[in-house]
Design an enzyme around this catalytic site. Structure first.
Site, PDB file in Angstrom:
ATOM      1  N   CYS A 294     -12.537  43.249 -20.543  1.00  0.00           N
ATOM      2  CA  CYS A 294     -12.436  44.710 -20.473  1.00  0.00           C
ATOM      3  C   CYS A 294     -11.038  45.195 -20.139  1.00  0.00           C
ATOM      4  O   CYS A 294     -10.767  46.391 -20.207  1.00  0.00           O
ATOM      5  CB  CYS A 294     -13.424  45.254 -19.443  1.00  0.00           C
ATOM      6  SG  CYS A 294     -13.031  44.705 -17.763  1.00  0.00           S
TER       7      CYS A 294
ATOM      8  N   CYS B  97     -17.629  41.230 -14.913  1.00  0.00           N
ATOM      9  CA  CYS B  97     -16.990  41.977 -13.828  1.00  0.00           C
ATOM     10  C   CYS B  97     -16.963  41.133 -12.547  1.00  0.00           C
ATOM     11  O   CYS B  97     -16.021  41.225 -11.757  1.00  0.00           O
ATOM     12  CB  CYS B  97     -17.728  43.288 -13.575  1.00  0.00           C
ATOM     13  SG  CYS B  97     -18.060  44.206 -15.094  1.00  0.00           S
TER      14      CYS B  97
HETATM   15 FE1  FES Z   1     -14.120  45.948 -16.361  1.00  0.00          FE
HETATM   16 FE2  FES Z   1     -16.462  45.918 -15.081  1.00  0.00          FE
HETATM   17  S1  FES Z   1     -16.067  46.683 -17.037  1.00  0.00           S
HETATM   18  S2  FES Z   1     -14.586  45.167 -14.440  1.00  0.00           S
END
Ligand code: FES
Length: 150
Positions: free
Chosen positions: A35, A104
């Protein structure tokens, strides 16, 4: 059914160990290849024991909950014990995370290992669990089958 359980929500709403340490013995950062979010974790070490830990993140709520839980879990542990912590255990302590949010928790796991790596480098310490460890390597890469070059 709610997406996040009460433990996750509690750690997200009232995260533990947010911030920075004044004189950290180790600082680890990690950016998620999934992400792009960042995590920083700092540790204070006395007699091979983690006596304090703090985190800062640009990550999402699951990253905040994971780091809150993870830092709470390593405080009081020896370095060797903290190195054994995996993101699966963090998720287990949180009572579960949605599948799309598992990465995450890897942020917390990797940032802790990188903070310990930093501590080890600065103090000339050697830990079996860190042998051949690459702070920038992505955990996910282990899952891919990379063909060997000749
Ligand atoms: Fe990036 Fe959770 S979506 S840390």
């Amino acid at each position: 059914m709610a997406l996040y359980n009460d433990t996750v929500m509690e750690h997200f709403m009232n995260p533990q160990n947010v911030g920075e340490l004044e004189n950290p013995d180790g600082t680890g950062t990690y950016g998620s290849p999934v992400c792009g979010d960042m995590m920083q974790i700092q540790i204070k070490v006395e007699d091979e024991k983690i006596v304090d830990a703090k985190f800062k993140t640009f990550g999402c709520g699951s990253a905040i909950a994971s780091s809150s839980m993870a830092t709470s879990m390593i405080i009081g542990k020896t370095i060797e014990e903290a190195l054994e912590l995996t993101n699966k255990e963090i998720i287990k302590e949180l009572g579960g995370l949605p599948a799309v949010k598992v990465h995450c928790s890897v942020l917390a796991d990797k940032a802790i290992k990188n903070a310990i790596y930093d501590y080890a480098m600065k103090n000339g310490k050697v830990y079996a669990a860190l042998e051949g460890y690459d702070p920038n390597e992505d955990e996910d890469e282990h899952d891919h089958d990379v063909p060997e070059e000749e």
